[in-house]
Design a protein around this motif. Structure first.
Motif, short mmCIF file in Angstrom:
data_model
loop_
_atom_site.label_atom_id
_atom_site.label_comp_id
_atom_site.label_asym_id
_atom_site.label_seq_id
_atom_site.Cartn_x
_atom_site.Cartn_y
_atom_site.Cartn_z
N ARG A 436 -6.12 15.74 1.85
CA ARG A 436 -4.97 16.54 2.27
C ARG A 436 -3.71 15.67 2.31
NH1 ARG A 436 -6.88 19.31 7.73
NH2 ARG A 436 -7.63 17.17 8.02
N PRO A 437 -2.58 16.19 1.80
CA PRO A 437 -1.34 15.38 1.81
C PRO A 437 -0.91 15.04 3.23
CG PRO A 437 -1.15 17.27 0.32
CD PRO A 437 -2.41 17.48 1.11
N VAL A 438 -0.26 13.92 3.34
CA VAL A 438 0.25 13.44 4.64
C VAL A 438 1.74 13.19 4.48
CG1 VAL A 438 0.14 11.61 6.36
CG2 VAL A 438 -1.95 12.40 5.26
N ALA A 439 2.53 13.76 5.39
CA ALA A 439 3.98 13.60 5.35
C ALA A 439 4.41 12.56 6.37
CB ALA A 439 4.67 14.93 5.63
N SER A 440 5.45 11.86 6.03
CA SER A 440 5.99 10.82 6.90
C SER A 440 7.12 11.40 7.74
CB SER A 440 6.52 9.66 6.06
OG SER A 440 7.72 10.05 5.41
N PRO A 441 7.51 10.71 8.81
CA PRO A 441 8.76 11.09 9.48
C PRO A 441 9.95 10.75 8.59
CG PRO A 441 7.85 9.08 10.42
CD PRO A 441 6.82 9.60 9.47
N ALA A 461 2.47 11.65 0.92
CA ALA A 461 1.42 10.92 0.21
C ALA A 461 0.29 11.88 -0.16
CB ALA A 461 0.88 9.77 1.06
N SER A 462 -0.16 11.79 -1.40
CA SER A 462 -1.25 12.65 -1.88
C SER A 462 -2.25 11.79 -2.64
CB SER A 462 -0.72 13.76 -2.80
OG SER A 462 0.25 14.53 -2.13
N THR A 474 -2.96 6.71 -5.10
CA THR A 474 -2.17 7.40 -4.08
C THR A 474 -0.75 7.57 -4.59
OG1 THR A 474 -3.51 6.44 -2.31
CG2 THR A 474 -1.36 7.35 -1.71
N ALA A 475 -0.33 8.82 -4.70
CA ALA A 475 1.03 9.11 -5.16
C ALA A 475 1.90 9.43 -3.94
CB ALA A 475 1.02 10.28 -6.14
N ILE A 476 3.03 8.75 -3.84
CA ILE A 476 3.96 8.96 -2.73
C ILE A 476 5.27 9.49 -3.31
CG2 ILE A 476 5.23 7.87 -0.85
CD1 ILE A 476 2.98 5.86 -0.61
N VAL A 477 5.60 10.71 -2.93
CA VAL A 477 6.84 11.34 -3.39
C VAL A 477 7.87 11.20 -2.28
CG1 VAL A 477 7.92 13.47 -4.16
CG2 VAL A 477 5.57 12.96 -4.83
#
Length: 722
Positions: A436-441, A461-462, A474-477
């Motif tokens: 599951r994707p994880v979002a940053s602050p 991050a996905s 790991t792809a970080i958009v």
């Protein structure tokens, strides 16, 4: 020698095998008999001297002949001639000395024995015997011209001498005839063998020529394959296939080559031709037939094929066409060679061309795949270059394997207090196994205290799943939310301003309505009392909405500070349930506390009470009469998990990921309980995450819903939202 060999072939096998032993065994017998005969003949002394010299000379020649050296073997012909000469000299001496048959016969027998012994090496030894006997008898008769005739014993001796001489002559003649016949037979056999060998040599030369031709074709084929596989440009591959086909079959019998590919249902032809007047469409009927049948076709005379009338009128006769397979499935084209010679191609040529076409199909497929990959690569590069978001891809070791220009610029930013790569690695480490994707602050470029005019990013991050042979990535958009943050600040300022502007009139209106309800403005009729009570409820509800909006606004602006203290969460849960039990009873619901005694936790008592109240009130609204609401808690690792479960209508799975979004309302609840701001769960999430915990939901339609949130165990610290 040939006659002797023929005689040996007629003898019994055992006698031929033991001949040498028998000869050695009986050799002394004739020698002793001859010595006895010579002794009884009472030869003259001079003849005895001649015989001794004769024997000595032959012993010497025998010794020289049986020398095993290479030089002695070269002297054998001379030794044989010398032995015959010694026999002739003895014969002449005997003719001159011997005056009777008694003296001549033993010497004649000696010479005959020597001749027979040397006959295998040279037939010339019989010449001496053939000449010696008649000459001696002629001389003997001359000496006796005036005397009486020969005695009877002398007559028998003369007959023996003549018989021996004539026998030697006959044997020599027969041996010569047999030798000539054998030679003739050998010559015939040699001629037949020579003819056979010449035919074999001619056949081998033909095979060698054909092999050389095949080797040239094979070499041309290998060179062609090497050439067509040396490039990945489709146009170059197609041109090289035509050139290699001409080189394989030779320019002398190749008048035209047609390479056909089926593209979007139509045939695309590439052609080599010595005569520019030739059209590739003339052989398309044969090409379509070969593609349909999927088998090679060899045409010896195009005039005999009704589909090839156009090309036969141009003087081109022989055609060979093989299907062209590109990848799996049916043929995608054909390779055709045309010649002006009748029957210029064979089935072997068809096999060679089929093998070449198979490799050509592989080369075409590789070139097409390379072209598609290049187009996709250019498309991917253009997308990565021109999108407004940053992209950074990390491997399992958290090393950067790919980054677009924005991502590279952020990685190279040294003004941030925490390196961007370190932030990304921390975010990647939070990814769970379920992907599951994880979002940053919010990540601010530059000074983290900057509020306006700064670039703000939010990273998501996905997990990137690859095949089994490669590790996952790991792809970080990195999405630029600067404008969104500016709009959000403006919206929150507007909401805050509107809320404050609404709060004062609402308080005033609420105060006046309550005064009227209390009868201070005079008595009220029951209908007026009902209407004003309804207005008072609506004012209270509107005031609550304004307070809720202001509170959420403070959370989003980071101006609400949590003050966690060490406390007993069990007491807070019990107090909240006691306060809401009356509300649950009015809805005919059972509110059950299943919370055991919990260890001390660190939390803001007021705000966690607000979270519990909101979750329980939502459960009361979502649960029909007769339902049950349970509140439970347990310790898990370093935190406490609190659960609020109901037996209500449940939440659709399609809406589970949206219920914590601000201003979102579940459709079923909205229809059943009217509209609200949809900020309660968003505020709960902000409070729980402000404590360092997390909140989530599990639900099944028609069964019920469970909200779970976590709080850390007692730790002396202060946490702040924002």
């Amino acid at each position: 020698m040939i006659a002797g060999d023929a005689l040996n072939r007629q003898l019994p096998y055992w006698l031929v095998e033991r001949r040498e032993h028998l000869m050695h065994l009986f050799a002394p017998v004739p020698a002793l008999a001859l010595v006895l005969w010579l002794s009884l003949a009472a030869l003259p002394g001079m003849l005895w001297m001649a015989l001794i010299g004769y024997a000595s000379t032959h012993l010497l020649l025998f010794w020289v002949m049986y020398d095993r050296s290479a030089r002695a073997a070269a002297r054998w012909p001379h030794i044989e001639r010398a032995a015959i000469l010694v026999d002739a000299l003895l014969s002449i001496f005997v003719i001159g000395v011997a005056t009777s048959l008694l003296h001549f016969l033993p010497v004649y027998a000696l010479i005959a024995w020597r001749a027979i012994a040397g006959y295998r090496r040279s037939q010339a030894t019989t010449v001496t015997l053939f000449v010696l006997g008649p000459i001696f008898l002629f001389q003997l008769l001359l000496h006796r011209a005036g005397n009486a005739a020969l005695a009877p014993d002398e007559q028998w001796g003369a007959v023996g001498i003549l018989t021996g001489s004539l026998g030697c002559g006959i044997v020599a003649i027969m041996a010569s005839a047999r030798q000539k016949a054998s030679i003739h037979q050998l010559r015939s056999e040699l001629q037949r063998e020579r003819n056979t060998r010449e035919a074999r040599v001619e056949e081998l030369e033909h095979l060698a020529n054909e092999l050389r031709m095949r080797m040239r074709e094979r070499h041309a084929l290998e060179e062609g394959l090497r050439a067509i596989t040396s490039t990945l440009s489709l146009n170059d591959v197609l041109e090289q296939i035509l050139d290699s086909t001409v080189q394989t079959f030779g320019g002398e019998r190749t008048h035209a080559v047609v390479l056909t590919l089926q593209i979007d249902g139509s045939l695309d032809n590439r052609m080599y031709a010595r005569d520019r007047q030739i059209q590739a469409q003339w052989v398309e009927p044969l090409i379509r037939r070969v593609m349909r049948d999927q088998t090679p076709a060899v045409i010896a005379d195009s005039a005999l094929d009704p589909d090839l009338g156009e090309i036969s009128r141009t003087g081109l006769h022989s055609i060979i066409c093989v299907p062209l397979f590109v990848g799996d499935g049916p043929p995608r084209g054909a390779l055709t060679v045309v010649s002006a010679t009748f029957a210029a191609f064979s089935s072997s040529d068809a096999r060679h061309l089929s093998a070449f076409a198979a490799q050509a199909g592989i080369a075409i497929g590789n070139a097409e795949l390379h072209s598609r990959l290049r187009r996709q690569q250019h498309l991917l590069q253009a997308v990565l270059r021109d999108i407004n978001d940053g992209l950074v891809v990390l491997d399992t070791e958290n090393n950067v394997v790919l980054a677009n220009p924005i991502g590279k610029a952020l990685l190279e930013d040294t003004s941030a207090p925490q390196p961007w790569l370190e932030r990304m690695r921390e975010l990647a480490s939070r990814l769970s196994d379920d992907g599951r994707p994880v979002a940053s602050p919010e990540w601010i470029v530059g000074d983290p205290e900057c509020e306006e005019g700064c670039t703000v990013y939010q990273a998501v991050a996905s997990r990137v799943r690859t095949n089994d042979d490669l590790p996952d990535l790991t792809a970080i958009v990195l999405h630029d939310i600067t404008d969104h943050k500016a709009e959000e600040r403006a919206r929150m300022d507007f909401i805050s301003m509107v809320s404050h502007e609404l709060r004062n009139p609402l308080h005033t209106l609420n105060g006046f309505v309550k005064l009227v309800l209390q009868g201070r403005a005079g008595p009220l009729t029951p209908l007026q009392q009902d209407f004003l009570s309804m207005a008072d409820d609506q004012i209270e509800q509107l005031s609550g909405r304004v307070s809720e909006l202001l509170e959420y606004n403070r959370f989003k602006a980071g101006r609400l500070t949590l003050r966690p203290e060490v406390g007993d969460l069990s007491l807070l849960i019990a107090g909240t349930l006691n306060r809401l039990s009356l509300q649950a009873e009015q809805q005919q619901l059972s509110l059950i506390n299943e919370t055991p005694s919990l260890p001390l936790c660190q939390f803001d008592n007021q705000r966690i009470g607000q979270v519990l109240t909101n979750l329980i009130e939502n459960a009361i609204k979502a649960t029909p009469a007769g339902g049950v609401i349970r509140v439970s808690a347990d310790v898990h690792d370093q935190d406490v998990r609190v659960r609020v479960s109901d037996t209500g209508v449940g939440i659709p799975s399609s809406e589970l990921g949206k219920i914590f979004q601000r201003f979102y309302q579940v459709a079923k609840h909205r229809r059943a309980h009217g509209t609200n701001m949809g900020l309660g769960l968003a505020i709960c999430q902000q409070i729980v995450e402000g404590h360092g915990g997390r909140i989530w939901v599990e639900s099944e339609e028609g069964v019920g819903t469970t909200f779970t949130f976590t709080l850390p165990l007692a730790v002396e610290k202060e946490c702040t939202v924002g």
